[in-house]
Design a protein around this motif. Structure first.
Motif, short mmCIF file in Angstrom:
data_model
loop_
_atom_site.label_atom_id
_atom_site.label_comp_id
_atom_site.label_asym_id
_atom_site.label_seq_id
_atom_site.Cartn_x
_atom_site.Cartn_y
_atom_site.Cartn_z
N GLY A 44 42.68 43.23 35.46
CA GLY A 44 41.31 43.21 35.98
C GLY A 44 41.20 42.31 37.21
O GLY A 44 40.48 42.62 38.17
N THR A 48 39.80 43.63 40.96
CA THR A 48 38.68 43.01 41.66
C THR A 48 39.16 42.36 42.97
O THR A 48 38.45 42.38 43.97
CB THR A 48 38.00 41.95 40.78
N PHE A 67 31.38 49.77 38.33
CA PHE A 67 32.02 48.67 37.61
C PHE A 67 31.43 47.32 37.97
O PHE A 67 31.30 46.45 37.12
CB PHE A 67 33.52 48.67 37.87
N VAL A 68 31.13 47.11 39.25
CA VAL A 68 30.54 45.83 39.64
C VAL A 68 29.27 46.07 40.43
O VAL A 68 29.21 46.94 41.30
CB VAL A 68 31.51 44.98 40.50
N GLN A 73 29.45 39.67 41.64
CA GLN A 73 29.93 39.92 40.28
C GLN A 73 31.45 40.11 40.29
O GLN A 73 32.16 39.66 39.39
CB GLN A 73 29.25 41.16 39.67
N LEU A 77 34.10 37.94 38.16
CA LEU A 77 35.12 38.53 37.29
C LEU A 77 36.51 38.09 37.72
O LEU A 77 37.36 37.72 36.90
CB LEU A 77 35.03 40.07 37.36
N ALA A 128 32.66 37.91 27.65
CA ALA A 128 32.85 39.08 28.50
C ALA A 128 31.60 39.96 28.56
O ALA A 128 31.35 40.62 29.57
CB ALA A 128 34.04 39.90 28.01
N VAL A 132 30.51 41.19 32.17
CA VAL A 132 30.63 42.59 32.57
C VAL A 132 29.23 43.19 32.78
O VAL A 132 29.03 44.04 33.63
CB VAL A 132 31.42 43.38 31.50
#
Ligand code: HEM
Ligand SMILES: [Cu+2]
Length: 563
Positions: A44, A48, A67-68, A73, A77, A128, A132
């Motif tokens: 991950g 990112t 996803f973001v 964000q 992450l 998480a 998330v």
């Protein structure tokens, strides 16, 4: 076979007594569980990272909004997954693994080990959910008054509590060994593993206090406000020494395994112990070097912390000297000659060695940059600019991460009992990482010197300058190479676990020392004096400022959600 075991026997200096591995498949599974979580986090982190690097270069990846929700964000992450999860889970699996093998006895309590793992995984999952779900876009430093959902703070606190249980389990294991081996020197790898977790346990008290007394009650609405300055002081109480929590496991591999992987012996065991004792004593009382620009802390104390920061550079220099001398010993045993030419005779074909030697070389530059960061006045030039992530990727992003990758190139085969799928792919991965990092980190350092801020959605910034724009594509190119390298790494490990058929013996071979443990003064094997000294230095360097801040805090700053 592990890369260590694969080394041509003829190049081994004789005689080396082989401390054979205890057959402990039960502990292997525990280590594998920690490692699996660590690797998912790093995956991950790499994804990112790619998004951010491409964004810097002005490339927008379609569909990333699924996803973001924002650049911020993604950075949150990225920081949490890479430097909090990947590191902590790897270390919590690796250090007990090494200790068990160095001592040749099982972990004190396997049950406690699994309980610890479940607690840490549970904490991670709790943290998480808001992360998330875009309810904890506060980056890995979670400075108030940015206010995340309470689950984020509670989950991370559980992870930290889990690491204390790792300390407990290792301490109990070591105590049993001491009882059975009176008067014997603790094997170096076990000694180093214990120091790493002892240091971390002391250091993490700041973070625990920040969480328990400030952030958790505040995010739950039990108290009306908070105090950003006090929170930052407590955060950096832990936030500086955490870098040694990441580094010491890499150092442990460099000291206790690498010399043998390189075909030689450790130069000096007593010197190695001395450096780790200095880390135990000096790692914590210097967090103000992250707060040179914070008001409300007396300059005199900032200066004390600045000097102590230069003091803790010393054990890193000891490490550098000792490891290079050990590598030279190995290279000369392999026919290396000359002042510098011996370097070429290191076993560069072993990806585990190539990764870790590359990590060390990169760390030399990271260390030099770190001295700039730590300097009272030069810090002002680089503070909160892209220089800092440039530095972070040389240190935790390469010295630590590439070392850990190098370790997994023998550890995963050892745990699985199958040889690494492809050495060539692993070597390509290592060089791609080093090349990508050279481009990426160099560009980030230079952008920082040009004043480009860090932690900023830079492609959307109205104040973009032409000179930044000229360099930013290099961030994208370097970041893409890093990403490709990371994917080769995961592919190789996945194939090792699922498809590799060649068996691997899975023994862990520790290096002998030219100057052995018996040359170390007895006080090096005592714990009390060093722990007392560590606490005394912390009380001296932090006590007055902490007491004053805690006594006068108005705790009245409301939380903000700026995302
Ligand atoms: C594919 C590989 C990677 C790429 C392309 C990448 C890219 C980036 C970029 C572009 C930033 C800048 C964010 C900003 O300041 O706006 C960043 C920040 C950061 N990266 Fe990476 N990174 C990678 C891997 C890693 C790894 C392996 C680590 C550590 C284990 C790491 C640790 C960090 C940290 C600590 C920050 C600062 C985060 C913050 O300011 O909150 N990165 N990364
Ligand atoms: Cu620091």
């Amino acid at each position: 076979m592990s890369p260590i075991a694969e080394m041509p026997r003829t190049t081994m200096p004789a005689p080396i007594t082989v401390r054979t591995a205890v057959q402990t498949p039960a502990e292997n599974r525990l280590t594998a569980a920690f490692l699996a979580v660590a690797l998912v986090a790093l995956f991950g982190g790499a994804v990112t990272g790619l998004l951010q690097a491409l964004d810097h270069a002005g490339v927008h990846v379609p569909g990333q909004g699924v996803f973001v929700k924002s650049y911020y964000q993604s950075v949150s992450l990225h920081g949490v997954l890479n430097v909090l999860v990947w590191t902590t889970f790897f270390i919590s699996g690796f250090m007990p693994f090494l200790m068990v093998r160095a001592l040749g006895r099982p972990l004190a309590s396997l049950k406690l080990g699994w309980l610890t793992f479940c607690l840490m995984l549970g904490g991670l999952l709790i943290a998480a959910i808001p992360l998330v779900g875009n309810a904890a876009t506060v980056m890995f430093t979670f400075y108030p008054p940015l206010k995340a959902h309470a689950a984020f703070y509670i989950g991370l606190t559980l992870v930290v509590v889990g690491t204390w249980l790792v300390t407990l389990n290792m301490a109990l294991t070591l105590r049993r060994w001491w009882a059975d081996n009176p008067g014997r020197r603790t094997p170096l790898a076990a000694f180093m593993s214990m120091i790493t977790f002892a240091m971390w346990t002391i250091a993490s008290l700041g973070l625990a206090a920040e969480m328990l007394f400030m952030l958790i009650p505040w995010s739950l609405g039990w108290v009306g406000g908070t105090d950003p300055l006090l929170a930052r002081v407590l955060f950096w109480f832990t936030g500086h020494p955490i870098v040694y929590f990441w580094l010491l496991p890499a150092y442990t591999s460099w000291y206790t395994l690498m010399p043998r992987q390189a075909g030689g012996r450790l130069f000096s065991d007593p010197l190695a112990r001395a450096s780790f004792i200095l880390f135990l004593v000096l790692s914590t009382p210097l967090g103000f070097h992250h707060q040179f620009t914070d008001p409300g802390i007396h300059q005199g104390w900032k200066l004390v912390h600045a000097f102590l920061t230069f003091a803790v550079f010393f054990p890193s220099l000891l490490t550098f000297f000792n490891i290079v001398a050990s590598l030279e010993n190995g290279a000369r045993a392999r026919g290396g000659r000359g002042w510098f030419a011996w370097f070429a005779k290191l076993p560069w074909g072993d990806p585990s060695v190539a990764a870790q030697v590359g990590a060390m070389l990169t760390f030399a530059f990271g260390g030099i940059g770190g001295l700039v960061n730590a300097s009272f006045s030069l810090n002002l030039l680089v503070h909160n600019t892209a220089w800092i992530p440039g530095h972070l990727h040389l240190t935790v992003g390469t010295a630590v991460t590439l070392s850990f990758m190098g370790i997994t190139y023998w550890l995963v085969p050892a745990l699985r009992g199958r040889a690494l799928w492809s050495r060539r792919m692993a070597l390509a991965q290592v060089w791609l990482w080093l090349g990508g990092m050279l481009i990426f980190s160099n560009a980030m350092h230079r952008l920082g010197l040009m004043g480009m801020p860090r932690r900023t959605h830079i492609s959307a910034a109205p104040y973009m300058t032409a000179e930044w724009k000229a360099l930013l594509p290099l961030v994208g190119i370097g970041g893409t190479l890093l990403f490709i390298s990371a994917m080769l790494y995961f592919l190789n490990l996945a194939l090792t676990v699922t498809a590799s058929r060649r068996p691997c013996a899975g023994e862990v071979l520790f290096a002998e020392a030219l100057s052995g443990p018996d040359h170390a003064p007895v006080i090096f094997d005592r714990w009390k004096p060093w722990l007392v000294l560590a606490f005394a230095l912390i009380a001296l360097a932090y006590g007055p400022s902490l007491v004053q801040l805690a006594a006068t805090t108005p705790l009245d700053v409301p939380g903000l959600r700026v995302w």
